[in-house]
Design a protein around this motif. Sequence first.
Motif, PDB file in Angstrom:
ATOM      1  N   UNK A  39      12.329   9.367  -1.347  1.00  0.00           N
ATOM      2  CA  UNK A  39      11.420  10.209  -1.896  1.00  0.00           C
ATOM      3  C   UNK A  39      10.745   9.277  -2.979  1.00  0.00           C
ATOM      4  N   UNK A  40      11.537   8.647  -3.875  1.00  0.00           N
ATOM      5  CA  UNK A  40      11.038   8.113  -4.975  1.00  0.00           C
ATOM      6  C   UNK A  40      10.147   6.997  -4.750  1.00  0.00           C
ATOM      7  N   UNK A  41      10.665   6.121  -3.574  1.00  0.00           N
ATOM      8  CA  UNK A  41       9.814   5.071  -3.252  1.00  0.00           C
ATOM      9  C   UNK A  41       8.332   5.454  -2.506  1.00  0.00           C
ATOM     10  N   UNK A  42       8.687   6.627  -1.826  1.00  0.00           N
ATOM     11  CA  UNK A  42       7.417   7.219  -1.178  1.00  0.00           C
ATOM     12  C   UNK A  42       6.298   7.443  -2.350  1.00  0.00           C
ATOM     13  N   UNK A  43       6.786   8.055  -3.272  1.00  0.00           N
ATOM     14  CA  UNK A  43       6.067   8.550  -4.502  1.00  0.00           C
ATOM     15  C   UNK A  43       5.253   7.302  -4.986  1.00  0.00           C
ATOM     16  N   UNK A  44       5.988   6.333  -5.199  1.00  0.00           N
ATOM     17  CA  UNK A  44       5.550   5.074  -5.864  1.00  0.00           C
ATOM     18  C   UNK A  44       4.945   4.070  -4.930  1.00  0.00           C
ATOM     19  N   UNK A  45       4.454   4.577  -3.721  1.00  0.00           N
ATOM     20  CA  UNK A  45       4.143   3.476  -2.606  1.00  0.00           C
ATOM     21  C   UNK A  45       2.906   2.432  -3.284  1.00  0.00           C
ATOM     22  N   UNK A  46       2.071   2.872  -3.664  1.00  0.00           N
ATOM     23  CA  UNK A  46       0.716   2.134  -4.143  1.00  0.00           C
ATOM     24  C   UNK A  46       1.041   1.290  -5.050  1.00  0.00           C
ATOM     25  N   UNK A  47       0.720   0.005  -5.056  1.00  0.00           N
ATOM     26  CA  UNK A  47       0.793  -0.754  -6.346  1.00  0.00           C
ATOM     27  C   UNK A  47       0.181  -0.407  -7.780  1.00  0.00           C
ATOM     28  N   UNK A  48       0.759  -0.581  -8.619  1.00  0.00           N
ATOM     29  CA  UNK A  48       0.284  -0.087  -9.998  1.00  0.00           C
ATOM     30  C   UNK A  48       0.782  -0.877 -11.037  1.00  0.00           C
ATOM     31  N   UNK A  49       0.263  -0.438 -12.335  1.00  0.00           N
ATOM     32  CA  UNK A  49       0.731  -1.510 -13.404  1.00  0.00           C
ATOM     33  C   UNK A  49       2.213  -1.337 -13.484  1.00  0.00           C
ATOM     34  N   UNK A  50       3.023  -0.219 -13.156  1.00  0.00           N
ATOM     35  CA  UNK A  50       4.337  -0.065 -13.527  1.00  0.00           C
ATOM     36  C   UNK A  50       5.110  -0.521 -12.593  1.00  0.00           C
ATOM     37  N   UNK A  51       4.496  -1.100 -11.233  1.00  0.00           N
ATOM     38  CA  UNK A  51       5.415  -1.399 -10.131  1.00  0.00           C
ATOM     39  C   UNK A  51       6.651  -2.147 -10.377  1.00  0.00           C
ATOM     40  N   UNK A  52       6.305  -3.118 -11.254  1.00  0.00           N
ATOM     41  CA  UNK A  52       7.689  -3.963 -11.376  1.00  0.00           C
ATOM     42  C   UNK A  52       8.795  -3.175 -12.364  1.00  0.00           C
ATOM     43  N   UNK A  53       8.354  -2.179 -12.946  1.00  0.00           N
ATOM     44  CA  UNK A  53       9.157  -1.519 -13.744  1.00  0.00           C
ATOM     45  C   UNK A  53      10.009  -0.510 -12.987  1.00  0.00           C
ATOM     46  N   UNK A  54       9.362   0.003 -11.968  1.00  0.00           N
ATOM     47  CA  UNK A  54       9.731   0.739 -10.851  1.00  0.00           C
ATOM     48  C   UNK A  54      10.858   0.036 -10.185  1.00  0.00           C
ATOM     49  N   UNK A  55      10.547  -1.118  -9.691  1.00  0.00           N
ATOM     50  CA  UNK A  55      11.345  -1.781  -9.137  1.00  0.00           C
ATOM     51  C   UNK A  55      12.581  -2.410  -9.648  1.00  0.00           C
ATOM     52  N   UNK A  56      12.625  -2.603 -10.884  1.00  0.00           N
ATOM     53  CA  UNK A  56      13.803  -2.880 -11.982  1.00  0.00           C
ATOM     54  C   UNK A  56      14.336  -1.481 -12.023  1.00  0.00           C
TER      55      UNK A  56
END
Length: 91
Positions: A39-56
């Motif tokens: 669910x969390x990965x689907x919520x943040x599927x699109x690239x954004x400014x905070x993508x590296x932070x979400x991956x970390x």
Amino acid sequence: MAQSSVSALSAYRQLLRATRIAFQDDYRMLYAARAEARRRFDENRRLGVDTPMQIQHAVEAAHILRHNIVQGVRDADSEDGKWSTSAPTLF
């Protein structure tokens, strides 16, 4: 300072492996943790400014699941019903 980059797919796989290790004997928790990760990965599927932070964040969550979760098991043979702990195995 060199910073290692981890892809989202790699972080997702690390998280799934960590849930398998941490919740190997509790299928309800295993499925719930995997559903939450999905669910969390689907919520943040699109690239954004905070993508590296979400991956970390996903990599850190996997690390916590692998190293900081202790499984408790109720000792049925004990008269006082104490809980014994066992750390999740890595293999």
